[in-house]
Structure formats: structure tokens, C-alpha cells
Write a protein that holds these residues in place. Structure first.
Motif, PDB file in Angstrom:
ATOM      1  N   VAL A 230       0.833  -1.199   0.000  1.00  0.00           N
ATOM      2  CA  VAL A 230       0.000   0.000   0.000  1.00  0.00           C
ATOM      3  C   VAL A 230       0.873   1.255   0.000  1.00  0.00           C
ATOM      4  O   VAL A 230       0.675   2.166  -0.811  1.00  0.00           O
ATOM      5  N   ALA A 231       1.860   1.294   0.896  1.00  0.00           N
ATOM      6  CA  ALA A 231       2.664   2.501   1.063  1.00  0.00           C
ATOM      7  C   ALA A 231       3.675   2.720  -0.058  1.00  0.00           C
ATOM      8  O   ALA A 231       3.808   3.837  -0.559  1.00  0.00           O
ATOM      9  N   LEU A 232       4.379   1.674  -0.437  1.00  0.00           N
ATOM     10  CA  LEU A 232       5.416   1.834  -1.453  1.00  0.00           C
ATOM     11  C   LEU A 232       4.942   1.494  -2.857  1.00  0.00           C
ATOM     12  O   LEU A 232       5.407   2.080  -3.824  1.00  0.00           O
ATOM     13  N   GLY A 233       4.036   0.525  -2.952  1.00  0.00           N
ATOM     14  CA  GLY A 233       3.535   0.125  -4.261  1.00  0.00           C
ATOM     15  C   GLY A 233       2.353   0.936  -4.726  1.00  0.00           C
ATOM     16  O   GLY A 233       1.970   0.883  -5.878  1.00  0.00           O
ATOM     17  N   ASP A 234       1.742   1.668  -3.781  1.00  0.00           N
ATOM     18  CA  ASP A 234       0.580   2.499  -4.074  1.00  0.00           C
ATOM     19  C   ASP A 234      -0.563   1.663  -4.650  1.00  0.00           C
ATOM     20  O   ASP A 234      -1.265   2.083  -5.556  1.00  0.00           O
ATOM     21  N   LEU A 235      -0.732   0.455  -4.093  1.00  0.00           N
ATOM     22  CA  LEU A 235      -1.806  -0.434  -4.513  1.00  0.00           C
ATOM     23  C   LEU A 235      -3.004  -0.235  -3.604  1.00  0.00           C
ATOM     24  O   LEU A 235      -2.855   0.076  -2.422  1.00  0.00           O
ATOM     25  N   GLY A 236      -4.186  -0.436  -4.153  1.00  0.00           N
ATOM     26  CA  GLY A 236      -5.414  -0.413  -3.367  1.00  0.00           C
ATOM     27  C   GLY A 236      -5.645  -1.781  -2.744  1.00  0.00           C
ATOM     28  O   GLY A 236      -4.947  -2.749  -3.053  1.00  0.00           O
ATOM     29  N   TYR A 237      -6.647  -1.865  -1.885  1.00  0.00           N
ATOM     30  CA  TYR A 237      -6.944  -3.122  -1.190  1.00  0.00           C
ATOM     31  C   TYR A 237      -7.154  -4.281  -2.159  1.00  0.00           C
ATOM     32  O   TYR A 237      -6.632  -5.374  -1.966  1.00  0.00           O
ATOM     33  N   ALA A 238      -7.938  -4.048  -3.207  1.00  0.00           N
ATOM     34  CA  ALA A 238      -8.242  -5.121  -4.157  1.00  0.00           C
ATOM     35  C   ALA A 238      -6.970  -5.579  -4.871  1.00  0.00           C
ATOM     36  O   ALA A 238      -6.769  -6.779  -5.082  1.00  0.00           O
ATOM     37  N   GLU A 239      -6.112  -4.638  -5.226  1.00  0.00           N
ATOM     38  CA  GLU A 239      -4.865  -5.003  -5.899  1.00  0.00           C
ATOM     39  C   GLU A 239      -3.941  -5.767  -4.965  1.00  0.00           C
ATOM     40  O   GLU A 239      -3.293  -6.734  -5.375  1.00  0.00           O
ATOM     41  N   VAL A 240      -3.862  -5.355  -3.704  1.00  0.00           N
ATOM     42  CA  VAL A 240      -3.046  -6.068  -2.725  1.00  0.00           C
ATOM     43  C   VAL A 240      -3.586  -7.484  -2.552  1.00  0.00           C
ATOM     44  O   VAL A 240      -2.820  -8.454  -2.512  1.00  0.00           O
ATOM     45  N   ALA A 241      -4.894  -7.605  -2.468  1.00  0.00           N
ATOM     46  CA  ALA A 241      -5.516  -8.915  -2.322  1.00  0.00           C
ATOM     47  C   ALA A 241      -5.157  -9.816  -3.501  1.00  0.00           C
ATOM     48  O   ALA A 241      -4.787 -10.983  -3.317  1.00  0.00           O
ATOM     49  N   GLU A 242      -5.230  -9.272  -4.715  1.00  0.00           N
ATOM     50  CA  GLU A 242      -4.850 -10.036  -5.912  1.00  0.00           C
ATOM     51  C   GLU A 242      -3.373 -10.413  -5.872  1.00  0.00           C
ATOM     52  O   GLU A 242      -3.010 -11.545  -6.171  1.00  0.00           O
TER      53      GLU A 242
END
Length: 173
Positions: free
Chosen positions: A130-142
Motif C-alpha cells: 500500500v505505502a510503497l507500491g501504491d496499490l489499493g486493497y483489491a490489488e493487494v488482495a490479488e
């Protein structure tokens, strides 16, 4: 059932050009800058080798790449843990001889490194995606192959564990 379209070399070059900086920034936040070069490059090598298995119906290309990068970072976990422990041992007095900003940076990095080393691997993965990759929850989940609810709970636990270190930092300013 039709097979997923395979990215050709030219298409994959465009994927590399579009996402390399994001992957590199994420990995550099997890590992050393030198390791980030290697791991980011390896991420795209693995992705290129596995491009036939990528199925856009199952998820986003960006999240797939971050998932590969996270798996490669996990291979470097011992190095990562040693890195955070080393940051936590930084002696701010050594930096005090230099410029004031070096002192502040040293103290901040040491506290943050110590706090990050106390997180579980799963919490650290979610927080840093989230912090470094700037991914949202759904993207992190994937990327991690977990549910968005698990992402939320891990992120909440990570934030709660980091709050004391960050609050201490704010009170020192």
C-alpha cells in the motif's frame, strides 16, 4: 474455454516500460537499492517466462506483477529482516555531527526500521504494498492471493503496531 491471450515481446516491452519504475520503487522500499535492481529485473523475467499463464479474467496485470515481486522479496526475507534490525540499531549520536536533517532522518529511519521489524511478514507485505507500491486493497488482495478483508485487517494491525513509533517521532519534532 478459450486460452488467455499471450503477451508478445513488443507488448511485454510496453508492460516493462509502464510498470518497472513502480515495481522498482516498491522493492527498493523493501530491500536495498542494489537488490531492488536485481529483484525488479527478475520480476519481469519471471513474468515474461510465465506470460502464457497470465489470465486477465483472474485479475489485473499490475497486481500480478506486484504479486511476483512480493514473492521474490519473500525469498530475501532474511536479508530484509537483518536490514530492518540494522536500521533499528542506528545510533543517532553518530549522525549528530552532521547536518540537522541527517539527525532527524537517522532517528526516523531507526525507529521506523525497528517498528517494521516487529510486524509479521503478512502485515509488512500488505503495509508496504500500500505505502510503497501504491496499490489499493483489491490489488493487494490479488497480488498476495488473499481476500480484501484480510488486507484490511492486516493493514489495521500494522498501523496499530506502527502508531507508537510514529507518535514518538511526532512528539520529538
Amino acid at each position: 474455454m478459450t486460452a488467455a491471450p499471450v503477451l508478445g515481446t513488443e507488448q511485454f516491452t510496453a508492460v516493462h516500460d509502464r510498470y518497472f519504475a513502480d515495481i522498482h520503487r516498491y522493492v527498493a522500499g523493501r530491500l536495498s537499492t542494489q537488490a531492488a535492481e536485481d529483484v525488479a529485473a527478475e520480476t519481469f523475467l519471471v513474468a515474461f517466462d510465465r506470460r502464457k499463464t497470465f489470465d486477465p479474467a483472474r485479475g489485473d496485470l499490475r497486481a500480478w506483477l506486484f504479486g511476483i515481486a512480493t514473492n521474490l522479496v519473500s525469498r530475501h526475507r532474511r536479508k530484509e529482516a537483518r536490514h530492518y534490525r540494522a536500521l533499528s540499531r542506528l545510533d543517532p549520536r553518530e549522525a549528530a555531527e552532521g547536518h540537522e536533517s541527517r539527525v532527524v532522518a537517522s532517528v526516523t529511519v531507526a525507529r521506523l526500521g525497528k517498528a517494521l521489524s516487529r510486524l509479521s511478514a503478512g502485515e509488512r507485505d500488505v503495509l508496504l504494498l500500500v505505502a510503497l507500491g501504491d496499490l489499493g486493497y483489491a490489488e493487494v488482495a490479488e497480488a498476495l492471493g488473499i481476500s480484501p478483508g484480510t488486507v484490511g485487517s492486516r493493514l489495521t494491525r500494522a498501523r496499530k503496531k506502527l502508531t507508537p513509533a510514529l507518535a514518538q517521532e511526532a512528539s520529538d519534532e
